[in-house]
Design an enzyme around this catalytic site. Structure first.
Site, PDB file in Angstrom:
ATOM      1  N   GLU A  51     -12.292   4.401   7.628  1.00 24.00           N
ATOM      2  CA  GLU A  51     -11.326   4.498   8.728  1.00 24.00           C
ATOM      3  C   GLU A  51     -10.592   5.816   8.556  1.00 24.00           C
ATOM      4  OE1 GLU A  51      -8.687   1.135   8.559  1.00 24.00           O
ATOM      5  OE2 GLU A  51      -7.833   1.713   6.641  1.00 24.00           O
ATOM      6  N   ASP A  75      -3.274   6.567  -3.142  1.00 21.30           N
ATOM      7  CA  ASP A  75      -1.981   6.039  -2.685  1.00 21.30           C
ATOM      8  C   ASP A  75      -1.495   4.979  -3.684  1.00 21.30           C
ATOM      9  OD1 ASP A  75      -3.766   4.010  -1.973  1.00 21.30           O
ATOM     10  OD2 ASP A  75      -2.734   3.520  -0.116  1.00 21.30           O
ATOM     11  N   ASP A 134      -6.023   2.205  -2.866  1.00 21.94           N
ATOM     12  CA  ASP A 134      -7.151   1.870  -1.991  1.00 21.94           C
ATOM     13  C   ASP A 134      -7.469   3.000  -1.009  1.00 21.94           C
ATOM     14  OD1 ASP A 134      -5.009   1.538  -0.235  1.00 21.94           O
ATOM     15  OD2 ASP A 134      -5.706  -0.378   0.583  1.00 21.94           O
ATOM     16  N   SER A 157       0.814  -1.209   0.000  1.00 17.06           N
ATOM     17  CA  SER A 157       0.000   0.000   0.000  1.00 17.06           C
ATOM     18  C   SER A 157       0.856   1.271   0.000  1.00 17.06           C
ATOM     19  CB  SER A 157      -0.962  -0.028   1.191  1.00 17.06           C
ATOM     20  OG  SER A 157      -1.916   0.991   1.061  1.00 17.06           O
TER      21      SER A 157
END
Length: 622
Positions: free
Chosen positions: A434, A332, A336, A175
């Site tokens: 989140e 990013d 995601d 990520s």
């Protein structure tokens, strides 16, 4: 040491001559040199052995990767606790063994494999190569594999698992982590990341079959096996079609003069965000040329994490000024997560936090639902979710509007599993998030998704533009309606696990054995919840409603003044994070006072509970 692995022969005399005097380490070294077929990583271990670097050998070889909040994640390089060809093969063998046990139709339904654009020359490790080895292990065992022919956004893997009815899937990605890292993210048949007990059972299975099987190293199987299919076109087309379900103002999008700049942070996002904008009827966003194409070195940014704000968004903001584009969207490296910046009337840029974006998304998704739902739709059937360290703004909106709000443990794996559970029970989920800029708009993908979030924010900005309103102005209006929710999140680096343990144990035995603090400086504490031990003082039985998570540290304090603060360890990096939020009622509209109160409380939290100077914690660099 008479056994020989499929990884080739090792001259045992050489190893005996170089014995470290530690039987466990000698065995681990022998295994590595027997099994590893990657010359670069094999050489790294041989070199450490030759130079007598026994401590480093022990660190690399005598512990194994474990599942954190985002799968297996570590630096690329040689060793059983690193990401490399051998550990990826071992992990996949363990997964094969576990899936074979769980699904009688495993060999009919198959497995999905995707990858991002990471790579490291020194260990001859790249996401694509690791993905090929993942596929090889399964193909050699006659499992059909849906292997993407090129890099894809992480959300495409869970999406494909559901669309293709596969039993599971793996995405090779780290990520937004630093360039040295890579990772192995596992999705279950429900399209959500694996949670307990699957993770623990898989680790057990990995430990039962650490020696590579015949065929596990044959990465060419991806090109030669009839069991390999490329799902790219089908999945991309279906995904873009499904995206239209959350497009509510196509006409406006087609007519708008608003311009958008998109940066994909040297990762996978460019092509897919372009297609998503097209699906919504927009002109394509203007790409940042220096960051548009994959680059495993992330050469234009200090770290490839758009969450770091203006410092890493520099190129995209300058381009936006040049092109008169008022909104910047940044995905990013594995697309995601999403960062958003908007130019204000004074020319300055506002980079929204994850919590601020969630307030906008929550308002938007609910407004669109209200406008488009059928007459007999029941608001009580509607849900939004957030992780427990994220803003409580959705809770405030839910209380006023009548829908349900739920919290989960940190990590989108918990959200994904819970959403699937709610969907299976006939509930309607509009949005989940989140605070670390991870958003799920709609339920096509049961994971965070920067591609869909980018185009939804573009539609929102376009709609607001028609009302002569900016995103920032709308945000203020949301806070004035539902109550200001002002939050601050940051972290300290700590490379010494015993220190971290000591900090949290002190909080559990603050004024004596098994007693949590009642004050933090001058601030009175109303409730304490400790998810590590399962304690929650706000519950009648003193037991936490959220599942116990012994593997990580996390304590939440609710203060008398309405502030909620959480201290927790990161699941992927050596960090102690703090999350603090002032949750005000709508009538408390003095923002300056609330911000000052929050600032003073965070100071007290750091000084009294974390004690950075005493504990040698490193402040997050600005």
């Amino acid at each position: 040491m008479g056994e020989r692995g499929a990884g080739g022969d090792v001259n045992s005399n050489v190893l005996v001559a170089r014995s470290t005097g530690d039987a466990q380490l000698d065995k681990a070294v022998w295994q590595w040199l027997s099994w590893d077929k990657n010359p670069k990583t094999k050489e790294q271990i041989e070199s450490l052995l030759q130079n007598g670097k026994h401590k480093e050998l022990r660190d690399r070889l005598c512990c194994r990767l474990t599942f954190g909040t985002a799968g297996l994640r570590s630096a690329m390089g040689a060793g059983f606790c690193y990401i490399n060809d051998l550990t990826v093969i071992q992990s996949t063998q363990g997964i094969y063994k576990y899936l074979e046990r769980c699904f009688s139709d495993f060999k009919q339904r198959g497995f999905v494999v995707g990858y991002d654009t990471r790579g490291q020359v020194t260990s001859n490790c790249s996401s694509k190569k690791l993905a090929k080895l993942t596929a090889a292990v399964l193909l050699a065992k006659d499992v059909p594999v849906y292997f993407f022919s090129t890099y894809v956004p992480t959300p495409f893997v869970p999406y494909a698992v559901q669309q293709l009815k596969a039993v599971a899937g793996v995405m090779i990605t780290a990520s937004h982590n630093r360039k040295e890292d890579n990772g192995y993210k596992v999705y279950w048949e429900n399209g959500a990341q694996i949670t307990s007990p699957h993770d623990k059972e898989i680790i057990k299975c990995i430990e039962e079959c650490v020696e590579p099987w015949n065929g596990s190293w044959n990465e060419n199987l991806v090109d030669t096996s009839p069991l390999r299919q490329d799902p790219l076109k089908k999945i991309c087309d279906c995904y873009m079609e499904d995206l239209k379900k959350i497009c509510y103002h196509r006409e406006l999008n087609m007519q708008t003069n608003l311009k958008f700049v998109h940066t994909s942070f040297h990762g996978v996002g460019h092509d897919y965000v372009q297609l998503a904008f097209k699906a919504f009827g927009f002109q394509p966003p203007i790409p940042v040329p220096e960051q548009k194409d994959p680059d495993p070195d992330f050469s234009t940014v200090r770290c490839p994490n758009p969450e770091e704000g203006e410092s890493v968004l520099e190129l995209s903001l300058r381009l936006a000024e040049k092109e008169s584009a008022r909104v910047v969207v940044a995905t990013d490296p594995d697309a995601d997560r999403l960062a958003v910046a908007e130019q204000q009337e004074n020319g300055c840029w506002k980079v929204f936090t994850g919590n601020e974006l969630a307030a906008l998304f929550g308002w938007w998704m609910f407004s669109c639902w209200k406008e488009n739902c059928s007459r007999d739709a029941d608001v009580k059937n509607v849900y939004m979710l957030a992780t427990t360290v994220s803003s409580k703004i959705l809770r405030a909106i839910a209380l006023k509007e009548g829908f349900h709000f739920e919290e989960t443990l940190p990590g989108f794996k918990w959200i994904g599993s819970r959403v699937k559970n709610l969907l299976d029970n006939g509930k309607e989920i509009l949005f989940a998030f989140e605070e670390s800029i991870g958003f799920m708009c709609g339920t096509s993908v049961l994971d965070k998704d920067g591609v869909s979030a980018a185009v939804v924010i573009a539609e929102m900005a376009t709609y607001l533009e028609g009302k002569n309103q900016t995103l920032a102005q709308k945000l203020t209006e949301i806070y004035e309606t539902y109550g200001y929710h002002i939050s601050k999140t940051s972290y300290f680096l700590c490379y010494d696990p015993p220190t971290i343990k000591r900090i949290f144990e002190k909080l559990r035995n603050f004024d004596g054995p098994q007693s949590y603090p009642k004050f933090c400086g001058v601030y009175s504490i109303l409730h304490v919840r400790d998810v590590t031990t399962g304690y929650d003082s706000s519950q009648l039985n003193k037991k936490s409603v959220l599942p116990v998570s012994k593997s990580s540290q996390m304590i939440t304090f609710t203060f008398q003044n309405g502030c909620v603060a959480t201290l927790r360890t990161s699941g992927t990096e050596p960090k102690i994070k703090y999350y603090a939020e002032m949750c005000a009622l709508p009538e408390q509209s003095d923002r300056t006072f609330l911000e000052e109160e929050l600032r003073k409380l965070i100071e007290a939290l750091i000084e009294n509970f974390l004690e950075p100077d005493k504990n040698g914690l490193i402040w997050r660099s600005a």
